[in-house]
Scaffold this active site. Structure first.
Site, mmCIF file in Angstrom:
data_model
loop_
_atom_site.group_PDB
_atom_site.id
_atom_site.type_symbol
_atom_site.label_atom_id
_atom_site.label_comp_id
_atom_site.label_asym_id
_atom_site.label_seq_id
_atom_site.Cartn_x
_atom_site.Cartn_y
_atom_site.Cartn_z
ATOM 1 N N LYS A 113 -10.374 -0.500 10.537
ATOM 2 C CA LYS A 113 -10.381 -1.558 9.639
ATOM 3 C C LYS A 113 -10.760 -2.858 10.368
ATOM 4 O O LYS A 113 -10.991 -3.935 10.002
ATOM 5 C CB LYS A 113 -9.220 -1.916 8.782
ATOM 6 C CG LYS A 113 -9.038 -0.955 7.763
ATOM 7 C CD LYS A 113 -7.637 -1.465 6.887
ATOM 8 C CE LYS A 113 -7.123 -0.487 5.982
ATOM 9 N NZ LYS A 113 -7.919 -0.025 4.909
ATOM 10 N N ASP A 118 3.134 -4.894 7.673
ATOM 11 C CA ASP A 118 2.067 -4.135 7.600
ATOM 12 C C ASP A 118 0.840 -4.898 8.006
ATOM 13 O O ASP A 118 0.827 -6.100 7.310
ATOM 14 C CB ASP A 118 1.816 -3.667 6.228
ATOM 15 C CG ASP A 118 0.298 -2.848 5.862
ATOM 16 O OD1 ASP A 118 -0.285 -2.581 6.960
ATOM 17 O OD2 ASP A 118 0.119 -2.233 4.835
ATOM 18 N N CYS A 176 -4.852 1.993 -3.616
ATOM 19 C CA CYS A 176 -3.558 2.954 -3.206
ATOM 20 C C CYS A 176 -2.392 1.751 -3.388
ATOM 21 O O CYS A 176 -1.511 1.824 -2.504
ATOM 22 C CB CYS A 176 -3.801 2.959 -1.567
ATOM 23 S SG CYS A 176 -5.200 4.150 -1.340
ATOM 24 N N HIS A 223 0.822 -1.205 0.068
ATOM 25 C CA HIS A 223 -0.209 0.064 -0.144
ATOM 26 C C HIS A 223 0.930 1.411 -0.151
ATOM 27 O O HIS A 223 1.930 1.258 0.508
ATOM 28 C CB HIS A 223 -0.956 -0.062 1.285
ATOM 29 C CG HIS A 223 -1.973 0.846 1.419
ATOM 30 N ND1 HIS A 223 -1.692 2.164 1.733
ATOM 31 C CD2 HIS A 223 -3.008 0.895 1.194
ATOM 32 C CE1 HIS A 223 -2.883 2.836 1.668
ATOM 33 N NE2 HIS A 223 -3.715 1.912 1.270
ATOM 34 N N GLN A 272 -4.449 -5.281 7.136
ATOM 35 C CA GLN A 272 -5.344 -6.314 6.458
ATOM 36 C C GLN A 272 -5.404 -7.757 7.394
ATOM 37 O O GLN A 272 -6.189 -8.374 7.138
ATOM 38 C CB GLN A 272 -5.184 -6.412 5.049
ATOM 39 C CG GLN A 272 -5.253 -5.390 4.223
ATOM 40 C CD GLN A 272 -6.726 -4.977 4.058
ATOM 41 O OE1 GLN A 272 -7.561 -5.576 4.652
ATOM 42 N NE2 GLN A 272 -6.924 -3.712 3.426
#
Lengths: 147, 410
Positions: B225, B199, B365, B122, B202
């Site tokens: 999220k 990251d 993104c 991202h 997600q």
């Protein structure tokens, strides 16, 4: 499917565009980008010494609305003067903001492009519909600045 | 914890669904719907217990501090961090990455050094590293996945060099929904003397994450999220590294002593939390985490994998459709990104919107990833445990009519 704006006119111009190709000897070329969507066109015009748009085309990639709108615009402006093209652009931009503000004659002037009047109710797609027109305006404006 | 929860009861915990009974929400990877209890926890704090945390010496302020710090402890427990002080509250994952790139790079990055960044990243886990590299005269090298989104350990091994300071990649791609083996990648980075940043934006909302077992040095994720409001995010970092890193922003609450020409910064985590904190956001995140714990990841994962496989299989079967990433439905964790031959993603999204179906169209993104895959943009449907099979059926039914709506024969 209840489609209020993917009309046959629009899909036809998207699937079988008349002007989506490079033209011979363009003397005005400008790329127009809609960064939020990724719509990207390169508008090409040939304008003669009398200021008449004698030929036009575009290449690029984008949603059906951006591509079909550019194709319909070229249908309208080829054979006309720059001033007439800008006059039509002004009407088109006003239609996108508020179709009710246009007179019947003005709506008629836009011919098939008037089929995009419902875009006024789709704020997220306005930039797609005006991409070709906006690029043409920028093109003529840039030329004025050079002069 | 029970494997059996009533989906109707679960949906009642999300007033969005009750308020919008005709809407199909399949954009949870962009932002999840809000758990009622999370918003209520923030509201309760602001309406009935409001005081500046970490400042006042009166009871209400001390209570505010305790609620805020309890949320930090819950967050630490949720990702199995060893110490609560390893949890830094930020606005979102983007801010976490900006803080990290700025502060960590000024500690470890020198001219001529290199940062390895996954091509799937991202923009929020790509641009801050590029900026930092430019500032310190270092370079960014892209680590490329294969055509189905897989990163092999061998391809990382081949990129690692003595001057590689930092390696970063997502635990779960926001385009492919593919889980990356970050435990192995972190080990390879460490064997090379490099730091490893993950990251988790997600992954943390969809699977149990154990930062100690994974042995990642840093992990960033966002509250919005994972059922909590906008404006609360997390940076996890190993204490021994955070201790050495300089502050990112300065100001209130992040100092011990300030004189006219000298400053002694606070201990962790306050060193990195300048200014009055987002206590309501942290408390809401804590309530969302309580909710995750009450459902349990056994339930969440089994439900999400069943729904995702169902959605992916049907999209794969539609003529003129192609799925980005793995062609194995089991490898898609809540996310199916696809293309329809001859139909632009923005038209897909607009037509679905008319059918009251919310999906994402564009580049998600991740411009460089789309360039790597040779596509301009794509369409993404993403779900969460609160979605239903009926909603996926509505998506598939709408998708199957799109080519015709756009003027194709079929």
């Amino acid at each position: 499917m209840n489609n209020t704006f993917y009309s046959e006119i629009l899909t036809e111009h998207n699937l079988h565009p008349f002007h989506k190709h490079d033209i011979k000897d363009p003397n005005m070329v400008l790329e127009g980008v809609n960064p939020s969507c990724g719509d990207d066109i390169i508008l090409q015009l040939h304008v003669d010494e009398a200021g008449i748009i004698t030929d036009g085309g575009y290449v690029g990639d984008g949603c059906a609305i951006s591509q079909a709108s550019a194709d319909m615009m070229l249908d309208l402006v080829i054979g006309r003067s720059k001033e007439e093209a800008l006059h039509l652009s002004d009407i088109f931009m006003r239609m996108i903001k508020d179709p009710d503000s246009l007179s019947e004659d003005e709506m008629d002037e836009l011919e098939e492009s008037s089929s995009l009047q419902n875009i006024a109710h789709m704020p997220s797609r306005v930039k797609c519909a005006v991409l070709g027109w906006h690029t043409m305006e920028e093109m003529f404006k840039g030329e004025d600045e050079e002069e | 914890m029970s494997m059996h929860h009533d989906i109707r009861k679960i949906r009642e915990d999300f007033p969005f669904f009750t308020a919008n009974p005709h809407l199909v929400y399949l954009d949870s990877s962009a932002t999840s719907q809000r758990y009622k209890g999370a918003v209520e926890a923030a509201s309760d704090f602001y309406l009935y217990h409001n005081a500046s945390p970490l400042r006042g010496l009166y009871d209400m302020s001390i209570q505010a501090t305790e609620s805020f710090e309890a949320a930090r402890q819950k967050t630490a427990d949720f990702i199995h961090a060893g110490h609560a002080c390893e949890i830094i509250f930020t606005r979102n994952a983007s801010e976490s990455f900006n803080l990290l790139a700025s502060s960590l790079c000024s500690l470890v990055l020198k001219e001529g050094d290199e940062i390895i960044v996954g091509i799937t990243e991202h923009h929020s886990n790509m641009l801050p590293w590029r900026d930092a590299a430019a500032r310190f005269g270092a370079t960014v090298t892209y680590w490329e996945c294969d055509s189905e989104g897989y990163y092999s350990p061998e391809s990382l091994q081949a990129l690692l060099k003595p001057n590689t300071r930092i390696v970063t990649v997502t635990q779960m791609s926001n385009v492919f929904g593919l889980e990356n083996d970050i435990k192995t990648f972190a080990r390879l980075a460490h064997e090379n003397g490099s730091l490893f940043v993950a990251d988790g934006a997600q992954s943390v909302p969809h699977m149990p994450v154990d930062v100690q077992d994974l042995d990642v040095d840093f992990l960033c994720f966002s509250g919005h999220k994972m059922l909590a409001p906008f404006g609360i995010g997390v940076l996890y970092g190993k204490k021994k590294l955070l201790d050495k890193m300089p502050p990112y922003m300065s100001g209130g609450e992040m100092i011990d002593i300030v004189t006219r020409d000298r400053v002694k910064y606070s201990q962790l985590p306050h060193k990195f939390e300048a200014g009055t904190v987002n206590a309501g956001g942290a408390i809401a995140l804590g309530a969302a985490i309580d909710y995750y714990n009450s459902l349990g990841f056994d339930y969440i994962q089994s439900r999400e994998s069943e729904l995702t496989a169902y959605m992916c299989e049907q999209i794969l079967n539609l003529p003129h459709f192609s799925v980005m990433g793995s062609q194995d439905p089991r490898e898609h964790h809540g996310i199916v990104t696809f293309k329809i031959e001859g139909v632009h993603p923005h038209d897909i999204s607009a037509i679905l919107s008319q059918e009251n179906i919310c999906i994402r169209a564009g580049h998600h993104c991740a411009h460089p990833l789309h360039q790597h895959m040779g596509v301009m943009s794509s369409t993404r449907a993403s779900l969460m445990f609160y979605n239903t099979k009926e909603e996926i059926d509505r998506l598939i039914s709408a998708l199957s009519g799109i080519r015709r709506a756009m003027g194709y024969e079929e």
